[in-house]
Design a protein around this motif. Sequence first.
Motif, PDB file in Angstrom:
ATOM      1  N   GLU A  24      75.021 -50.175  12.049  1.00 41.74           N
ATOM      2  CA  GLU A  24      76.339 -49.648  11.689  1.00 41.74           C
ATOM      3  C   GLU A  24      77.429 -50.714  11.731  1.00 41.74           C
ATOM      4  OE1 GLU A  24      75.783 -49.041  16.091  1.00 41.74           O
ATOM      5  OE2 GLU A  24      74.599 -48.549  14.358  1.00 41.74           O
TER       6      GLU A  24
ATOM      7  N   GLY B 195      77.664 -53.375   9.964  1.00 42.13           N
ATOM      8  CA  GLY B 195      78.024 -53.737   8.596  1.00 42.13           C
ATOM      9  C   GLY B 195      78.080 -52.556   7.657  1.00 42.13           C
ATOM     10  N   SER B 196      78.202 -51.340   8.200  1.00 40.91           N
ATOM     11  CA  SER B 196      78.188 -50.157   7.341  1.00 40.91           C
ATOM     12  C   SER B 196      79.467 -50.076   6.510  1.00 40.91           C
ATOM     13  CB  SER B 196      78.033 -48.894   8.177  1.00 40.91           C
ATOM     14  OG  SER B 196      79.217 -48.662   8.921  1.00 40.91           O
ATOM     15  N   ASP B 197      79.434 -49.229   5.493  1.00 40.37           N
ATOM     16  CA  ASP B 197      80.581 -49.069   4.602  1.00 40.37           C
ATOM     17  C   ASP B 197      81.808 -48.563   5.348  1.00 40.37           C
ATOM     18  OD1 ASP B 197      79.175 -49.971   2.428  1.00 40.37           O
ATOM     19  OD2 ASP B 197      78.552 -47.960   1.783  1.00 40.37           O
ATOM     20  N   ASP B 198      81.622 -47.682   6.327  1.00 42.60           N
ATOM     21  CA  ASP B 198      82.762 -47.165   7.082  1.00 42.60           C
ATOM     22  C   ASP B 198      83.475 -48.274   7.846  1.00 42.60           C
ATOM     23  OD1 ASP B 198      82.212 -44.623   6.205  1.00 42.60           O
ATOM     24  OD2 ASP B 198      81.002 -44.098   7.968  1.00 42.60           O
TER      25      ASP B 198
ATOM     26  N   VAL C 216      83.370 -51.540   7.163  1.00 37.31           N
ATOM     27  CA  VAL C 216      83.991 -52.436   6.185  1.00 37.31           C
ATOM     28  C   VAL C 216      85.268 -51.808   5.623  1.00 37.31           C
ATOM     29  CG1 VAL C 216      83.685 -53.578   3.952  1.00 37.31           C
ATOM     30  CG2 VAL C 216      81.833 -53.593   5.622  1.00 37.31           C
ATOM     31  N   ASP C 217      85.242 -50.512   5.329  1.00 42.03           N
ATOM     32  CA  ASP C 217      86.436 -49.823   4.833  1.00 42.03           C
ATOM     33  C   ASP C 217      87.565 -49.856   5.859  1.00 42.03           C
ATOM     34  OD1 ASP C 217      85.188 -49.273   2.443  1.00 42.03           O
ATOM     35  OD2 ASP C 217      84.603 -47.223   3.013  1.00 42.03           O
ATOM     36  N   ASP C 218      87.226 -49.667   7.132  1.00 35.53           N
ATOM     37  CA  ASP C 218      88.247 -49.744   8.182  1.00 35.53           C
ATOM     38  C   ASP C 218      88.861 -51.135   8.264  1.00 35.53           C
ATOM     39  OD1 ASP C 218      87.860 -47.108   8.837  1.00 35.53           O
ATOM     40  OD2 ASP C 218      86.561 -47.527  10.570  1.00 35.53           O
TER      41      ASP C 218
END
Length: 157
Positions: free
Chosen positions: A121, A123-126, A128-130
């Motif tokens: 998690e 490098g997860s999208d969430d 990165v988005d944060d």
Amino acid sequence: MSRNKLMATVGVLSVAALVTAVGGTYRAFSYVAAVLIVSVVVGASVERGRREFDLSPYVGLGAGLLATFLAGLTTIWYFWTPGSGEFTYVFGVPSATLSYLVFIWILPLLGAIYYAVLFPEIGSDDVVDDIMAEARDAQSERRYPLTPSDGSTGGDD
């Protein structure tokens, strides 16, 4: 720990490494160098602004790396005496060499692999988005010299 304290620690450890090397105390040098390496690695891992200097996410990683280095150096110096030609062998390898391979190379490598596999998690999208949202917020509050301005400069359009 503040950035200045960390840099002062790295400086003191660097001087201590030079003094122990010049003094010929190689066992002490190896331990000082191990602590110096871990300090630099942990300090370089922090990629945050001056106001956000925080080592807490890296304490476990640094402690694990330091523990493997110190255990490895202790076993190397336990099994090896400079100038000695006699060795004890484990799996056909001198004990000091085996401890070097296990503690200085294999365990830190396995720790990095474990960290990468166990925590996908990171490098997860969430996440990165944060990070991108925080960067946009920080940029919107400041004016940078090469960014387009909202107002007209008065030129011929």
